[in-house]
Write an enzyme that holds these catalytic residues in place. Structure first.
Site, PDB file in Angstrom:
ATOM      1  N   ILE A  51       0.843  -1.200   0.000  1.00  0.00           N
ATOM      2  CA  ILE A  51       0.000   0.000   0.000  1.00  0.00           C
ATOM      3  C   ILE A  51       0.878   1.250   0.000  1.00  0.00           C
ATOM      4  O   ILE A  51       0.663   2.171  -0.795  1.00  0.00           O
ATOM      5  CB  ILE A  51      -0.982  -0.019   1.182  1.00  0.00           C
ATOM      6  CG1 ILE A  51      -2.064  -1.077   0.920  1.00  0.00           C
ATOM      7  CG2 ILE A  51      -1.602   1.360   1.405  1.00  0.00           C
ATOM      8  CD1 ILE A  51      -2.939  -1.385   2.120  1.00  0.00           C
ATOM      9  N   ASN A  54       2.488   1.751  -3.395  1.00  0.00           N
ATOM     10  CA  ASN A  54       1.580   2.214  -4.448  1.00  0.00           C
ATOM     11  C   ASN A  54       0.917   3.555  -4.147  1.00  0.00           C
ATOM     12  O   ASN A  54       0.498   4.250  -5.061  1.00  0.00           O
ATOM     13  CB  ASN A  54       0.511   1.155  -4.721  1.00  0.00           C
ATOM     14  CG  ASN A  54       1.062  -0.017  -5.479  1.00  0.00           C
ATOM     15  OD1 ASN A  54       1.357   0.092  -6.659  1.00  0.00           O
ATOM     16  ND2 ASN A  54       1.252  -1.130  -4.800  1.00  0.00           N
ATOM     17  N   GLU A  55       0.802   3.928  -2.896  1.00  0.00           N
ATOM     18  CA  GLU A  55       0.128   5.172  -2.530  1.00  0.00           C
ATOM     19  C   GLU A  55       1.070   6.366  -2.409  1.00  0.00           C
ATOM     20  O   GLU A  55       0.623   7.506  -2.460  1.00  0.00           O
ATOM     21  CB  GLU A  55      -0.615   5.005  -1.198  1.00  0.00           C
ATOM     22  CG  GLU A  55      -1.755   4.014  -1.234  1.00  0.00           C
ATOM     23  CD  GLU A  55      -2.994   4.528  -1.954  1.00  0.00           C
ATOM     24  OE1 GLU A  55      -3.137   5.745  -2.156  1.00  0.00           O
ATOM     25  OE2 GLU A  55      -3.832   3.679  -2.312  1.00  0.00           O
ATOM     26  N   ALA A  56       2.367   6.125  -2.222  1.00  0.00           N
ATOM     27  CA  ALA A  56       3.308   7.213  -1.944  1.00  0.00           C
ATOM     28  C   ALA A  56       3.293   8.295  -3.012  1.00  0.00           C
ATOM     29  O   ALA A  56       3.399   9.470  -2.704  1.00  0.00           O
ATOM     30  CB  ALA A  56       4.719   6.662  -1.772  1.00  0.00           C
ATOM     31  N   SER A 112      -5.261   1.591  -3.696  1.00  0.00           N
ATOM     32  CA  SER A 112      -4.362   0.583  -4.273  1.00  0.00           C
ATOM     33  C   SER A 112      -4.788  -0.826  -3.869  1.00  0.00           C
ATOM     34  O   SER A 112      -4.689  -1.752  -4.671  1.00  0.00           O
ATOM     35  CB  SER A 112      -2.912   0.839  -3.869  1.00  0.00           C
ATOM     36  OG  SER A 112      -2.777   0.833  -2.469  1.00  0.00           O
TER      37      SER A 112
END
Length: 187
Positions: A51, A54-56, A112
């Site tokens: 997570i 993919n979220e950064a 994500s």
């Protein structure tokens, strides 16, 4: 003190500082993994790493930080630790808030995961650590070139880079955190 002695002292101090700062080199995976292990149960470490990965970076989002948290979380789920959205810029507070979001919403708190990017076993950072340990990938030298790819989970990750200038390229699905690439705030 003579100018030449002062210059020598400054040069030695600078060299000492540089050698100390280069003594420990952590990859972005190491930093994220450390935070995840500090705040989340070990049974969900891989999912939370995925997570964060993919979220950064999500150029379409106005959310904040490594976990891409919504500023509204400061008034709801995270109000006990967060006074304003600026607080979410602190990586530790951002991770604490992510823990609270997880406790409230589970994995459904992140797009994500909802989009299927993190539902299968995910071990990208474990793979990168194994490659580094076996000498196939070097992230500790500023003058090294590197190239790696991964497509087993369908994310289409690939990257290459070289030199001290931070130049390089990446291709694949947009909006993904690429370890070693600049712009993600973890260097």
């Amino acid at each position: 003190m003579k100018v030449s002695n002062l210059i020598s002292t400054i040069t030695i101090a600078s060299a000492l500082c540089l050698s100390l700062t280069n003594a420990l080199v952590f990859s972005p995976c190491d930093k994220i993994q450390s935070l995840v292990k500090e705040y989340f149960d070990e049974t969900i470490v891989d999912e939370m790493m995925c997570i964060a990965y993919n979220e950064a970076i999500n150029p379409k989002s106005d959310s904040i930080g490594l976990w891409n948290l919504k500023k509204e979380h400061c008034n709801t789920v995270c109000k006990s630790i967060c006074n304003s959205e600026i607080d979410l810029a602190d990586i530790k507070l951002n991770t604490q808030c992510a823990e609270m979001v997880y406790l409230e919403f589970g994995f459904n708190g992140w797009d994500s995961y909802n989009n299927g990017l993190c539902k299968d076993s995910w071990g990208f950072c474990n793979t990168q650590n194994e490659l580094r340990q076996h000498g196939s990938h070097s992230s500790t030298s500023r003058d090294s070139s590197s190239s790696s790819s991964r497509d087993s989970t369908g994310t289409g990750y690939s990257s290459s880079g070289s030199g001290t200038s931070g130049s390089g390229s990446n291709s694949g699905q947009t909006g993904h955190f690429i370890p070693g690439q600049s712009g993600h705030g973890l260097n």
